[in-house]
Motif scaffolding. Structure first.
Motif, short mmCIF file in Angstrom:
data_model
loop_
_atom_site.label_atom_id
_atom_site.label_comp_id
_atom_site.label_asym_id
_atom_site.label_seq_id
_atom_site.Cartn_x
_atom_site.Cartn_y
_atom_site.Cartn_z
N LEU A 106 0.73 -1.47 0.04
CA LEU A 106 0.00 0.25 0.36
C LEU A 106 0.63 1.17 -0.18
CD1 LEU A 106 -2.64 -1.24 2.44
CD2 LEU A 106 -2.68 -0.94 -0.34
N ALA A 107 1.68 1.23 0.88
CA ALA A 107 3.05 2.37 0.52
C ALA A 107 3.33 2.46 -0.16
CB ALA A 107 4.00 2.46 2.09
N ILE A 108 3.34 1.74 -0.74
CA ILE A 108 4.88 2.13 -2.30
C ILE A 108 3.63 2.82 -3.57
CG2 ILE A 108 3.47 0.47 -3.54
CD1 ILE A 108 6.81 1.65 -3.88
N MET A 109 2.22 3.22 -3.53
CA MET A 109 1.84 4.05 -3.90
C MET A 109 0.50 4.68 -3.16
SD MET A 109 -0.82 1.66 -6.64
CE MET A 109 -1.27 0.87 -4.88
N LEU A 110 1.09 5.10 -1.92
CA LEU A 110 0.32 5.85 -0.71
C LEU A 110 1.07 6.72 -0.58
CD1 LEU A 110 -2.34 3.62 0.28
CD2 LEU A 110 -2.48 5.42 -1.34
N LEU A 111 1.75 6.58 0.15
CA LEU A 111 3.52 7.30 0.57
C LEU A 111 3.25 8.61 -0.38
CD1 LEU A 111 6.20 5.19 1.61
CD2 LEU A 111 5.29 7.08 3.28
N PRO A 112 3.17 10.19 0.93
CA PRO A 112 3.27 10.68 -0.87
C PRO A 112 4.60 11.36 -1.17
CG PRO A 112 2.84 11.72 2.05
CD PRO A 112 2.93 10.31 1.81
N ARG A 113 5.48 11.01 -0.44
CA ARG A 113 6.90 11.16 -1.46
C ARG A 113 6.45 9.82 -3.32
NH1 ARG A 113 8.65 7.61 2.02
NH2 ARG A 113 10.29 5.87 1.19
N GLN A 114 6.27 8.90 -2.68
CA GLN A 114 5.52 8.08 -4.00
C GLN A 114 4.68 8.43 -4.50
OE1 GLN A 114 8.80 5.61 -2.78
NE2 GLN A 114 8.05 5.62 -4.16
N PHE A 115 3.48 9.47 -3.84
CA PHE A 115 2.65 9.51 -4.93
C PHE A 115 2.55 10.59 -5.72
CE2 PHE A 115 -1.25 12.20 -6.13
CZ PHE A 115 -2.43 11.03 -6.31
N HIS A 116 3.37 11.68 -5.07
CA HIS A 116 4.36 12.33 -5.58
C HIS A 116 5.49 12.15 -6.91
CE1 HIS A 116 5.99 16.33 -6.08
NE2 HIS A 116 6.66 16.28 -6.13
N VAL A 117 6.57 10.65 -6.79
CA VAL A 117 7.50 10.87 -7.59
C VAL A 117 6.30 9.73 -8.90
CG1 VAL A 117 9.79 10.61 -6.78
CG2 VAL A 117 8.16 8.57 -6.34
N ALA A 118 5.50 9.18 -8.27
CA ALA A 118 5.18 7.97 -9.18
C ALA A 118 3.73 8.32 -10.40
CB ALA A 118 4.34 6.68 -8.66
N VAL A 119 3.38 9.49 -9.63
CA VAL A 119 1.97 9.62 -10.34
C VAL A 119 1.99 11.54 -10.65
CG1 VAL A 119 -0.73 10.15 -10.10
CG2 VAL A 119 0.12 8.55 -9.11
N VAL A 120 2.19 12.40 -9.59
CA VAL A 120 2.76 13.77 -10.15
C VAL A 120 3.53 14.39 -10.99
CG1 VAL A 120 3.04 16.08 -9.00
CG2 VAL A 120 1.49 14.71 -7.43
N GLU A 121 4.35 14.05 -10.93
CA GLU A 121 6.14 13.66 -11.51
C GLU A 121 5.59 12.39 -12.73
OE1 GLU A 121 7.65 16.47 -10.93
OE2 GLU A 121 7.97 16.17 -9.00
N ASN A 122 4.79 12.31 -12.74
CA ASN A 122 4.93 11.27 -14.30
C ASN A 122 4.99 11.80 -15.16
OD1 ASN A 122 2.96 10.07 -16.24
ND2 ASN A 122 3.58 8.25 -15.34
N THR A 123 4.89 11.84 -17.12
CA THR A 123 4.71 12.85 -17.91
C THR A 123 3.80 11.70 -18.70
OG1 THR A 123 7.11 11.82 -18.78
CG2 THR A 123 7.11 14.27 -17.72
#
Lengths: 125, 67, 910
Positions: free
Chosen positions: C261-278
């Motif tokens: 769960l943490a790999i997608m929900l940790l704020p920093r993981q969400f940031h790199v995986a989703v927000v910074e995704n191009t």
């Protein structure tokens, strides 16, 4: 156990119903038919179909209104609704989804596509 | 999601979970050596590697489609 | 080693990071950087998951409980194949909704709820601050170990300014403020930052392998030798298996679940995986490359731990084996490399976490407060753009300061792994509302709030509160006997649960009750209109990404107001750019409008949301836009427009009476044009519909005949063929009538001048011709036609058509069993009057006008739709009008109908 999904077809054009009925009966669905909105609501409440194929432009109550009434009936929470209609504008499609439809198909349709879409919706929702 | 890749990946993930979860894991969870290396050490890293290779093969074979 | 050398190395390394980030940012600004689109960089940036906890803590963990640390990495590895639809869906939703944090994600799903955004932010803060603090701790103790404890001030109780941890923290804060809060970007992309993080991922992996290879080949003769020696000693040999190391299956399972769960929900993981995704496609590579990275960085953990235990034993803390092993061998360069690796693991985590957290804190805690207190977003306050960045920067510094304070007060006594796991358990609380939210439309805001609160409170009670008690701030009996001696409330044994470690215990209860509350409350509460809209977008995102727009909630606002509000947060050029973009996309000109379309309001809100978060944007825009509920009758947009025009003209009325008349005329003309336009569009829509219906039957049935002819019984075959014939006739009838209309309306039909002809003769012949039809259906037909000649001028064939139309109408609608139809023609002054009467069920008075319109058919709920196209009477009326005559109907329900046509007699004036 042999589970046969129940489908309710609603359209004021009997000839279109004839065609759909043949196609779906061949696939092993149990079919009931209604020719207007009020009739559709009564039959849906009594038989609790798994799927309702709903025309939009019908005399009296239109398909969107029928769908809204259906969605208020908690017995029909698991029933899927597909609009099958000649109204193909973007706004109509949006209305379809807004009124609780799972899918929006436009007339005229391709038989094979129609049947496979129904199967897909029954399987995945 | 009428994509044939999705069920395959789900299956792969489920198998991986099965292999890394008790009771199956207890088959490898022994204080034994396989050659000179601990059995569990060899087991976990090889199953893991296999999982990675299979994922890569599945995803590479598929021409990407936007979901 | 001297402190100076260590600090110099650290500084040099940070310098390299700065240079990398700076260069990439500069390239990105010129649009030259392709780095962000590179899936390998993306996968490496995900490795920010591996922190100092991984780098130092795993070895410590392994030396106590063998391979148990693997659960934390197997969780993500097992769930990674599912990213193909899970993470990609998350990304597509977030890009569509301009979501820039996990708090934003959850809040947006449940109707952009401010309460939820704040709650998620607070939970994230509680979870992440201790986590950041252990990174700082790792850096400070690694310096301490490297300098061989010569500097006693690297201790939690040292004064703040004398503690190097403070300066390390400050350096990280500066870096984050520079690259994580540099500009306001609605996409919240930080190219430089990500490049630096990806670089750091490589550094920590390489450093770890260097020390690993040194241990295996420098201290032993390979992996086999190392394990053989370890096997000889029962103290190390027991670490070969989980059961030997005393790891319970429950802990193993819970840790895998938490990390998955943490790999997608940790704020920093969400940031790199989703927000910074191009691009969602990047996930495809990450699905195998990221687990591969995890495998590589974990592969040498056990060997290093075993070596440390055999060589150093308890002479050094096991968390420091990675570093103490090379120091023990007096290899300075190697130990520096190890230090840099650990430093990079810590810095990347701190930088990304504080960036992500600062976005959440500023958008969901500070901004809503400032907006409510009217400290921002008002005319009198300074423009928001610079304030926003300041809030971000202060948040970053604040979060890092809090982490340091935590470390210096209670964090010091905790090992790396436990704090990390406490943090995992906190963010795992987001799972029910976030994950169910993507697949279950029925989840409601109240359900999400209930679940999150319950999960959070149980977490807080079972872990931090108990930890505070353990640290001596509360009585020990709180843990051993429960509060007030209630043993079923013991924080480590809730409801008497035994046999679980503290983390698994807390995770189990909090997640169970969180999920339960979410599901049950959702089922018993009703979502609002906005929640429904958002739920639909999240669950059915695939319907919207193919270019379909999403439903908009109807709101009204003045464009100038919108402009003003946006201007308070953004600089004017940015606002103008947003508006002109909207103009371009929609091909309209905004300066001709006064009121903003709902689409524009939503567009503005989405753009603003990219900068200040969904709930803050909603609050800001809400201050000028009044919301109307979604009415299901919105199809009646036409009505809305008319009202809009009326309101508009009223406003002008007050301004100037002179302008008034002109305006009204203009509006009237405009309305007329619009009405004409609509009529034409309606006509085409209706014709298409009328054509589609028979075509549908024909297409489906002919395909059935083609495909399944063999299996059809004879009577079905026959009936299908009959349908085909009658539906084809319906089409040709319709086409003929549409062509007629086209002719009549365009004026290409011929009326004048023509020879006058005798009407009585035409009526007589036509009636005679139709009589046969009436007889066939046993309908009584009488006609009364005078002997005198009544001449009219015009198109003879068209007049025949009128008579035929009226008679066949009567034929269709007269009483089904005892049908009676009568026809009469007489002279009344200068007009000839033709009447056709039937004894059908009649026409209600309110329909008397409409039946002569296009496509009007008398519909009844009980008898379905009558046959016909709905064009016959319209054509009849048009023909009669073109001949200078008139048509009307006289009827009452149940009493039959009489159609009356009046035509001028030729020559009309004499």
């Amino acid at each position: 156990m042999n589970f046969k999904p129940k489908v309710l077809l609603v359209d004021d054009e009997p000839n279109i119903l004839t065609a759909i009925e043949f196609l779906l009966e061949r696939e092993g669905f149990v079919i009931s038919k209604a020719y207007n909105g009020l009739e559709a609501l009564e039959i849906a409440d009594a038989t609790i179909p798994d799927l309702i194929v709903l025309d939009v432009m019908m005399p009296g109550m239109d398909g969107f209104e029928v769908a809204r009434h259906l969605r208020q009936n908690s017995k029909l929470d698991d029933t899927k609704i597909i609009f099958l209609t000649a109204k193909g504008a973007e706004q109509d499609r949006k209305n379809g989804y807004a009124n609780g439809g799972e899918y929006y198909l436009i007339k005229p349709f391709d038989n094979d596509f129609f049947v496979s879409t129904i199967h897909e919706i029954m399987a995945y929702g | 999601m009428s994509n044939s890749l999705t069920p395959r990946l789900l299956l792969l993930s489920a198998i991986a979970l099965l292999l890394f979860e008790y009771p199956l894991l207890s088959l490898a969870d022994k204080n034994a050596l396989l050659g000179e290396l601990p059995l569990l050490y060899v087991y976990s890293f090889s199953v893991w590697l296999l999982l990675i290779v299979l994922t890569a093969l599945l995803i590479r074979r598929k021409k990407d489609r936007i979901p | 080693m001297s402190l100076g050398v260590v600090l110099l190395c650290a500084l040099l390394y940070v310098g390299i990071l700065f240079a990398t980030a700076w260069r990439v940012d500069a390239l990105a600004k010129q649009g030259k950087s392709r780095l962000m689109r590179n899936p390998y960089v993306y996968s490496l940036s995900l490795a920010v998951y591996c922190t100092a906890w991984t780098y130092y803590g795993s070895v410590g963990r392994a030396s106590a409980s063998g391979l148990s640390f693997l659960a934390i990495y197997l969780g993500p590895a097992i769930i990674a194949p599912l990213w193909y639809f899970l993470l990609r869906k998350m990304i597509v939703i977030s890009k569509n909704q301009r979501i820039n944090s996990i708090a934003d994600f959850i809040s947006a799903r449940y109707g952009k709820s401010g309460h939820l955004a704040t709650l998620v932010t607070i939970i994230a803060l509680f979870g992440v601050i201790p986590y950041i603090s252990i990174q700082l701790k790792a850096v400070s103790f690694s310096i301490d170990v490297l300098t061989e404890h010569q500097y006693p001030y690297f201790k939690p109780d040292a004064p703040l300014l004398a503690d190097a941890t403070f300066w390390v923290m400050l350096a990280m804060a500066v870096f984050t403020m520079l690259f994580g809060a540099r500009k306001l970007d609605p996409n919240e992309r930080h190219e430089g930052l990500i490049a630096a993080v990806a670089f750091e991922s490589l550094v920590k992996l390489i450093a770890f392998w260097v020390v690993g290879l040194f241990v295996i080949y420098g201290l032993y003769n390979g992996l086999g030798d190392l394990f053989t020696q370890a096997a000889a000693n029962p103290e190390t040999a027991r670490l070969f298996s989980l059961s030997g190391a005393g790891v319970s299956p429950t802990s193993w399972t819970m840790y895998m679940l938490l990390s998955a769960l943490a790999i997608m929900l940790l704020p920093r993981q969400f940031h790199v995986a989703v927000v910074e995704n191009t691009h969602p496609r990047q996930v495809n590579t990450a699905m195998w490359l990221f687990p591969l990275y995890l495998l590589l960085i974990n592969f040498l953990v056990l060997p290093i731990a075993l070596a440390g235990k055999m060589i150093l034993g308890s002479s050094a803390p096991s968390d420091t084996y990675v570093l103490t092993l090379p120091i023990h061998e007096h290899l300075h360069i190697l130990s520096l490399i190890v230090f840099i690796g650990g430093f990079s693991a810590a810095t990347s985590m701190v930088i990304v976490s504080s960036t992500a957290i600062s976005i959440m804190v500023s958008n969901h805690l500070v901004l809503p407060m400032l907006i409510r207190l009217k400290l921002i977003g008002q005319e009198t306050t300074p423009r928001g753009a610079s304030t926003l960045l300041d809030v971000r920067r202060v948040s970053i510094l604040g979060v890092l300061m809090l982490a340091l304070l935590f470390l210096k007060s209670i964090g010091g006594s905790y090992d790396l792994v436990s704090v990390g796991l406490i943090s995992f358990t906190a963010v795992a609380q987001f799972a029910p509302s976030a994950l169910f939210g993507m697949y279950w439309r029925r989840g409601t805001r109240k359900g999400a709030i209930a679940g999150l609160w319950i999960g959070f409170l149980i977490w807080a009670y079972c872990l931090p509160a108990a930890a505070i008690a353990e640290a001596g701030f509360l009585s020990q009996s709180f843990i051993t006997d429960g509060p007030w001696g209630i043993s079923s409330l013991r924080p480590y044994h809730l409801f008497g649960m035994e046999g679980m470690d503290n983390i698994s215990h807390a995770a189990f209860w909090s997640l169970l009750l969180n999920t339960g509350a979410f599901l049950i409350v959702s089922l018993y509460t009703q979502p609002s209109a906005l929640e429904l809209t958002q739920a639909n977008i999240f669950v059915n995102i695939h319907r919207y990404v193919a270019g379909e727009e999403y439903d908009v909630v109807k709101r009204a606002a003045k464009i100038s107001d919108l402009h003003r509000v946006m201007g308070r947060f953004l600089d004017p050029s940015h606002v103008s750019a947003i508006f002109s973009n909207f103009e371009k996309e929609n091909k309209i000109k905004l300066d001709q409008q006064k009121n903003a379309e709902p689409e524009l309001i939503n567009y503005a809100e989405t753009q603003l949301a990219g900068i200040i978060g969904a709930s803050s944007a909603r609050l800001a825009i809400g201050s000028v836009a009044k919301e109307e509920n979604i009415t299901l009758e919105e199809v009646m947009q036409v009505l809305e427009q008319t009202r809009e025009v009326l309101r508009y003209s009223k406003a002008l009325e007050q301004k100037s009476s002179e302008l008034e008349t002109t305006t009204r005329q203009l509006i009237a003309a405009n309305e007329q044009l619009k009405a004409l336009d609509r009529l034409k569009a309606d006509f085409i829509t209706t014709v298409t519909h009328e054509l589609r219906t028979p075509v549908t039957s024909i297409k489906a049935l002919s395909k059935i005949l083609l495909d399944y002819r063999a299996e059809l019984p004879e009577e079905k075959l026959q009936s299908y063929l009959n349908i085909l014939v009658s539906e084809s006739e319906r089409i040709s009838r319709l086409i003929n009538q549409v062509l007629d209309i086209e002719k009549i309306e365009s004026g290409t039909d011929e009326y004048l001048p023509t020879e006058p002809f005798s009407l009585d003769e035409i009526v007589r012949t036509t009636a005679g011709g139709m009589a046969q039809l009436f007889r066939e259906r046993s309908i009584e037909f009488t006609s009364n036609i005078p002997e005198e000649t009544l001449e009219v001028a015009g198109n003879r064939d068209r007049i025949v058509q009128v008579v035929v139309n009226l008679l066949s109408n009567a034929l269709k609608f007269c009483d089904a069993r005892e049908g009676r139809v009568s026809l009469s023609l007489q002279k009344a002054g200068s007009e000839a009057v033709l009447r056709v009467a039937d004894n059908g069920k009649g026409i209600p008075p309110e329909q008397h006008v409409h039946i002569f319109d296009k496509f009007t058919q008398l519909n009844s709920k009980t008898e379905g739709k009558p046959q016909g196209t709905g064009l016959g009477l319209y054509i009849t009326r048009k023909i009669v009008e073109h001949h200078g005559g008139s048509i009307k109907v006289m009827s009452a329900v149940g009493a039959g109908a009489t159609f009356e046509v009046r035509l001028p007699i030729y020559p009309s004036n004499t």
